[in-house]
Write a protein that holds these residues in place. Sequence first.
Motif, PDB file in Angstrom:
ATOM      1  N   THR A   1      28.361  53.449  39.127  1.00  0.00           N
ATOM      2  CA  THR A   1      29.784  53.178  39.289  1.00  0.00           C
ATOM      3  C   THR A   1      29.949  52.425  40.598  1.00  0.00           C
ATOM      4  N   ASN A   2      30.563  51.239  40.519  1.00  0.00           N
ATOM      5  CA  ASN A   2      30.928  50.469  41.709  1.00  0.00           C
ATOM      6  C   ASN A   2      32.431  50.559  41.863  1.00  0.00           C
ATOM      7  N   TRP A   3      32.878  50.682  43.110  1.00  0.00           N
ATOM      8  CA  TRP A   3      34.299  50.674  43.418  1.00  0.00           C
ATOM      9  C   TRP A   3      34.560  49.519  44.379  1.00  0.00           C
ATOM     10  N   PHE A   4      35.611  48.739  44.088  1.00  0.00           N
ATOM     11  CA  PHE A   4      35.949  47.567  44.890  1.00  0.00           C
ATOM     12  C   PHE A   4      37.405  47.651  45.332  1.00  0.00           C
ATOM     13  N   PRO A   5      37.695  47.291  46.591  1.00  0.00           N
ATOM     14  CA  PRO A   5      39.097  47.197  47.014  1.00  0.00           C
ATOM     15  C   PRO A   5      39.836  46.177  46.140  1.00  0.00           C
TER      16      PRO A   5
ATOM     17  N   LEU B   1      34.039  43.467  56.545  1.00  0.00           N
ATOM     18  CA  LEU B   1      34.885  43.866  55.419  1.00  0.00           C
ATOM     19  C   LEU B   1      34.033  44.675  54.453  1.00  0.00           C
ATOM     20  N   ARG B   2      34.436  45.896  54.210  1.00  0.00           N
ATOM     21  CA  ARG B   2      33.735  46.762  53.263  1.00  0.00           C
ATOM     22  C   ARG B   2      34.242  46.412  51.871  1.00  0.00           C
ATOM     23  N   PHE B   3      33.361  45.846  51.037  1.00  0.00           N
ATOM     24  CA  PHE B   3      33.843  45.307  49.765  1.00  0.00           C
ATOM     25  C   PHE B   3      33.204  45.922  48.531  1.00  0.00           C
ATOM     26  N   ASP B   4      32.191  46.768  48.686  1.00  0.00           N
ATOM     27  CA  ASP B   4      31.554  47.379  47.515  1.00  0.00           C
ATOM     28  C   ASP B   4      30.980  48.732  47.922  1.00  0.00           C
TER      29      ASP B   4
ATOM     30  N   VAL C   1      35.271  57.683  48.400  1.00  0.00           N
ATOM     31  CA  VAL C   1      35.261  56.231  48.203  1.00  0.00           C
ATOM     32  C   VAL C   1      36.334  55.586  49.073  1.00  0.00           C
ATOM     33  N   ALA C   2      37.540  56.150  49.059  1.00  0.00           N
ATOM     34  CA  ALA C   2      38.631  55.617  49.884  1.00  0.00           C
ATOM     35  C   ALA C   2      38.244  55.627  51.363  1.00  0.00           C
TER      36      ALA C   2
ATOM     37  N   LEU D   1      40.302  52.465  52.917  1.00  0.00           N
ATOM     38  CA  LEU D   1      41.506  52.092  52.181  1.00  0.00           C
ATOM     39  C   LEU D   1      42.733  52.783  52.750  1.00  0.00           C
ATOM     40  N   GLN D   2      43.876  52.153  52.550  1.00  0.00           N
ATOM     41  CA  GLN D   2      45.154  52.749  52.920  1.00  0.00           C
ATOM     42  C   GLN D   2      45.537  53.776  51.857  1.00  0.00           C
ATOM     43  N   ASN D   3      46.363  54.752  52.218  1.00  0.00           N
ATOM     44  CA  ASN D   3      46.839  55.745  51.251  1.00  0.00           C
ATOM     45  C   ASN D   3      47.492  55.047  50.072  1.00  0.00           C
ATOM     46  N   GLY D   4      47.131  55.457  48.869  1.00  0.00           N
ATOM     47  CA  GLY D   4      47.726  54.914  47.661  1.00  0.00           C
ATOM     48  C   GLY D   4      47.094  53.631  47.169  1.00  0.00           C
ATOM     49  N   GLU D   5      46.153  53.057  47.926  1.00  0.00           N
ATOM     50  CA  GLU D   5      45.510  51.814  47.485  1.00  0.00           C
ATOM     51  C   GLU D   5      44.543  52.108  46.350  1.00  0.00           C
ATOM     52  N   ARG D   6      44.657  51.345  45.292  1.00  0.00           N
ATOM     53  CA  ARG D   6      43.790  51.528  44.130  1.00  0.00           C
ATOM     54  C   ARG D   6      42.542  50.671  44.273  1.00  0.00           C
ATOM     55  N   VAL D   7      41.550  51.007  43.493  1.00  0.00           N
ATOM     56  CA  VAL D   7      40.289  50.268  43.475  1.00  0.00           C
ATOM     57  C   VAL D   7      39.969  49.878  42.036  1.00  0.00           C
TER      58      VAL D   7
END
Length: 177
Positions: free
Chosen positions: A78-82, A154-157, A48-49, A54-60
């Motif tokens: 399951t959807n993951w969003f920045p 922008l990857r948003f979902d 997903v990251a 995503l940057q290292n340590g960035e949560r979703v």
Amino acid sequence: MFAAAPGESSGWTVQDTQGFLELQLRHGRTGVATTVTDARFVDPPQHVAKALRLQNGERVFALERVRSLEGEVAMFSTNWFPSEVGTTISEARDVLDGSGSLNSTLRDAGFVISGAHRIVDAMRAPANVAAHLHIDEDQPVLRVRSLSWDSNELRFDYYETWVLTDVVPLEVNVVTG
């Protein structure tokens, strides 16, 4: 073997930018129910990251839902969003209680799908998925993985949806042009 003209859509058209709920409502089906099973900020799985860049340590923000059609469990998603997008979803009470459209909420917040990449594969349901779908772990299901982006790329979902195709068939429309 026989051929027939296409009838009215009865499933989920996976190449459409509208979500499952919107497509069902567009076809006059009102028997869609959504149960949110989990919604919170988490550390993303590695795939997903990578998909969301995503940057290292960035949560979703992860949103888990079970969808039913006419009382039958049909899919688990399951959807993951920045972070920025996740904050919007985490504050959308109607999405979190299962009564609102996730895609409408995203569009209203300025996250409009310009493109998406979807992969469909058949596999056995992992234990957690089987539990949500009320099936045996060895039962095959279709998994749809999807990454959506906006006009600025922008990857948003990013989502994974596990579909019981005996309840909701996946459809692909082919047109020339």
